[in-house]
Design a protein around this motif. Structure first.
Motif, PDB file in Angstrom:
ATOM      1  N   ASN A  37     -46.872  63.885  -0.051  1.00  8.80           N
ATOM      2  CA  ASN A  37     -46.439  62.956   0.989  1.00  8.80           C
ATOM      3  C   ASN A  37     -47.179  61.621   0.960  1.00  8.80           C
ATOM      4  O   ASN A  37     -47.119  60.852   1.921  1.00  8.80           O
ATOM      5  CB  ASN A  37     -46.605  63.598   2.374  1.00  8.80           C
ATOM      6  CG  ASN A  37     -45.561  64.666   2.626  1.00  8.80           C
ATOM      7  OD1 ASN A  37     -44.444  64.576   2.131  1.00  8.80           O
ATOM      8  ND2 ASN A  37     -45.929  65.679   3.387  1.00  8.80           N
ATOM      9  N   VAL A  39     -47.736  57.809  -0.040  1.00  7.29           N
ATOM     10  CA  VAL A  39     -46.960  56.612  -0.389  1.00  7.29           C
ATOM     11  C   VAL A  39     -47.915  55.590  -0.989  1.00  7.29           C
ATOM     12  O   VAL A  39     -48.939  55.254  -0.383  1.00  7.29           O
ATOM     13  CB  VAL A  39     -46.263  56.031   0.858  1.00  7.29           C
ATOM     14  CG1 VAL A  39     -45.607  54.692   0.524  1.00  7.29           C
ATOM     15  CG2 VAL A  39     -45.235  57.018   1.400  1.00  7.29           C
ATOM     16  N   VAL A  41     -49.322  52.044  -1.948  1.00  8.67           N
ATOM     17  CA  VAL A  41     -49.268  50.707  -1.364  1.00  8.67           C
ATOM     18  C   VAL A  41     -49.992  49.748  -2.305  1.00  8.67           C
ATOM     19  O   VAL A  41     -51.214  49.812  -2.442  1.00  8.67           O
ATOM     20  CB  VAL A  41     -49.931  50.674   0.034  1.00  8.67           C
ATOM     21  CG1 VAL A  41     -49.779  49.284   0.651  1.00  8.67           C
ATOM     22  CG2 VAL A  41     -49.330  51.737   0.956  1.00  8.67           C
ATOM     23  N   SER A  78     -53.141  54.711  -1.557  1.00  2.28           N
ATOM     24  CA  SER A  78     -52.022  55.551  -1.139  1.00  2.28           C
ATOM     25  C   SER A  78     -52.307  56.050   0.266  1.00  2.28           C
ATOM     26  O   SER A  78     -53.455  56.294   0.641  1.00  2.28           O
ATOM     27  CB  SER A  78     -51.833  56.734  -2.091  1.00  2.28           C
ATOM     28  OG  SER A  78     -51.481  56.294  -3.391  1.00  2.28           O
ATOM     29  N   LYS A  81     -47.482  59.495   4.495  1.00  2.00           N
ATOM     30  CA  LYS A  81     -46.312  58.893   5.132  1.00  2.00           C
ATOM     31  C   LYS A  81     -46.130  59.361   6.571  1.00  2.00           C
ATOM     32  O   LYS A  81     -45.407  58.726   7.337  1.00  2.00           O
ATOM     33  CB  LYS A  81     -45.054  59.176   4.316  1.00  2.00           C
ATOM     34  CG  LYS A  81     -44.596  60.622   4.288  1.00  2.00           C
ATOM     35  CD  LYS A  81     -43.339  60.747   3.430  1.00  2.00           C
ATOM     36  CE  LYS A  81     -42.810  62.171   3.380  1.00  2.00           C
ATOM     37  NZ  LYS A  81     -41.612  62.289   2.516  1.00  2.00           N
ATOM     38  N   ASN A 169     -45.745  46.555   6.175  1.00  4.80           N
ATOM     39  CA  ASN A 169     -45.009  46.501   4.907  1.00  4.80           C
ATOM     40  C   ASN A 169     -45.673  45.536   3.928  1.00  4.80           C
ATOM     41  O   ASN A 169     -45.063  44.619   3.402  1.00  4.80           O
ATOM     42  CB  ASN A 169     -43.548  46.110   5.122  1.00  4.80           C
ATOM     43  CG  ASN A 169     -42.842  47.033   6.072  1.00  4.80           C
ATOM     44  OD1 ASN A 169     -43.034  48.249   6.033  1.00  4.80           O
ATOM     45  ND2 ASN A 169     -42.032  46.475   6.967  1.00  4.80           N
ATOM     46  N   LEU A 227     -41.468  50.578   3.862  1.00  2.41           N
ATOM     47  CA  LEU A 227     -42.465  51.067   2.920  1.00  2.41           C
ATOM     48  C   LEU A 227     -42.425  52.583   2.772  1.00  2.41           C
ATOM     49  O   LEU A 227     -43.058  53.152   1.882  1.00  2.41           O
ATOM     50  CB  LEU A 227     -43.860  50.620   3.372  1.00  2.41           C
ATOM     51  CG  LEU A 227     -44.956  50.514   2.315  1.00  2.41           C
ATOM     52  CD1 LEU A 227     -44.579  49.523   1.230  1.00  2.41           C
ATOM     53  CD2 LEU A 227     -46.285  50.111   2.963  1.00  2.41           C
ATOM     54  N   GLY A 228     -41.678  53.252   3.678  1.00  2.00           N
ATOM     55  CA  GLY A 228     -41.549  54.706   3.600  1.00  2.00           C
ATOM     56  C   GLY A 228     -42.479  55.464   4.526  1.00  2.00           C
ATOM     57  O   GLY A 228     -42.707  56.659   4.324  1.00  2.00           O
ATOM     58  N   LEU A 229     -42.999  54.807   5.579  1.00  2.00           N
ATOM     59  CA  LEU A 229     -43.966  55.416   6.488  1.00  2.00           C
ATOM     60  C   LEU A 229     -43.333  55.691   7.845  1.00  2.00           C
ATOM     61  O   LEU A 229     -42.517  54.909   8.338  1.00  2.00           O
ATOM     62  CB  LEU A 229     -45.175  54.496   6.656  1.00  2.00           C
ATOM     63  CG  LEU A 229     -45.853  54.069   5.352  1.00  2.00           C
ATOM     64  CD1 LEU A 229     -46.950  53.064   5.624  1.00  2.00           C
ATOM     65  CD2 LEU A 229     -46.389  55.284   4.609  1.00  2.00           C
ATOM     66  N   PRO A 311     -51.049  54.984  -8.461  1.00  2.48           N
ATOM     67  CA  PRO A 311     -50.291  55.984  -7.709  1.00  2.48           C
ATOM     68  C   PRO A 311     -50.767  57.400  -8.034  1.00  2.48           C
ATOM     69  O   PRO A 311     -51.154  57.709  -9.158  1.00  2.48           O
ATOM     70  CB  PRO A 311     -48.857  55.775  -8.170  1.00  2.48           C
ATOM     71  CG  PRO A 311     -48.813  54.371  -8.700  1.00  2.48           C
ATOM     72  CD  PRO A 311     -50.172  54.127  -9.290  1.00  2.48           C
TER      73      PRO A 311
END
Length: 313
Positions: A37, A39, A41, A78, A81, A169, A227-229, A311
């Motif tokens: 989980n 994400v 950044v 990272s 999320k 974001n 951003l997927g959060l 990542p």
């Protein structure tokens, strides 16, 4: 481990096993979730603090603690999320033998209103998929350190700058960390507590309401930010690892984090997402609002970051 933490680092994982110790499968599920989980950044420069809207009007006009903004640079990292859940948090507490420390019997009086437990009942405030509220700052920090010890990855609480950069974001001048940058408030808690139905379908894109209820939605109930959060606006407020200082003049320009307490706020760490407390007036629901909370404050949630420039997934 930061100075002032109640549980020394050497003792963090060395305690006796709890009689309710979680299964290895349960621990592996938490560790898998903590990795899958994340994400990523990508880092960069941004103005930390209330940059104001296009007309120059502050997003958070009633507070000076987030002004003037400061140009800072954060490295890539990272971030989870979603907020850490009751199920995940209690698995950690059981694994380190401290789940029983936060009970009425052990003198944790706030357990009357805020039991530190997890269950399989979706109607319960402590449903395993709802956001955990750590009994204090130390256990929130300890959870992230536990993930680091178990996985070999550099998990920690986010710095205040990391938190805001991700919520915006990657530093965009937005007001809310929602899918649209605006809020469509879920009406879930906008009624007397005796009429709240935890099984009511979700509406809107955020949970913000001035309420003393501990009831919240399961993490990820609302659409993610670009951003997927999830839930960086609303649901629960979140700890960061910074000591609280008024304003940002004390911070370094690169990889900023307040590592020493302020002389007038000696016991306070920075809490972000005041919409998670239910505050929604005068800009307090925006991503710019911040507060200092004593380290024994029990009502904050949290999420962890991994401080690695590549990542994880």
């Amino acid at each position: 481990m930061s100075a002032g933490s109640a549980v020394p680092l050497l003792a963090l994982f060395a305690g006796c096993s709890s009689p309710e110790a979680p299964s290895e499968t349960g621990i592996e599920e938490v560790l898998h979730s903590a990795k899958s989980n994340l994400v990523f950044v990508k880092g960069g420069e941004f103005w930390l603090g209330d940059v104001g809207n296009e007309s120059g009007v502050p997003f958070n006009p009633i507070s000076d603690d987030n002004k003037p903004p400061k140009l800072v640079e954060v490295e890539s990292f990272s971030i989870l999320k979603t907020e850490v859940t009751w199920g995940e948090f209690v698995t950690f507490l059981k694994d380190v033998g401290r789940a029983g420390d936060y009970t009425i019997e052990k003198g944790f009086k706030r357990a009357v209103r805020l039991p530190i437990t997890a269950n399989n009942d979706p109607a319960s405030p402590n449903y395993k998929h709802k956001p955990a509220r750590s009994p204090n700052f130390q256990e929130a920090e300890n959870y992230c350190l536990w993930l680091a010890e178990k996985t070999g990855l550099s998990y920690s609480l986010p710095s205040e700058a990391q938190w805001e950069y991700a919520a915006r974001n990657r530093g965009q001048p937005i007001a809310f960390a929602t899918d649209t940058g605006q809020v469509e408030v879920d009406k879930y808690l906008q009624r007397p507590s005796q009429y709240v139905d935890p099984m009511e379908p979700v509406s809107g894109n955020v949970l913000i309401h001035s309420s003393n209820q501990v009831e919240r939605r399961p993490v990820g109930s609302y659409p993610p930010s670009p951003l997927g959060l999830h839930d960086m606006t609303g649901n629960v407020a979140e700890w960061t690892r910074d000591w609280f200082h008024p304003g940002y003049a004390h911070l370094a320009s690169t990889a900023p984090v307040a590592q020493k307490p302020h002389s007038e706020h000696i016991d306070k760490r920075v809490v972000r997402d005041l919409a998670g407390h239910g505050d929604h007036t005068g800009g307090l629901a925006t991503v710019y609002a911040r507060n200092g909370r004593g380290m024994d404050s029990p009502y904050q949630g949290f999420r962890c970051v991994v401080n690695k420039p590549e990542p994880i997934n």
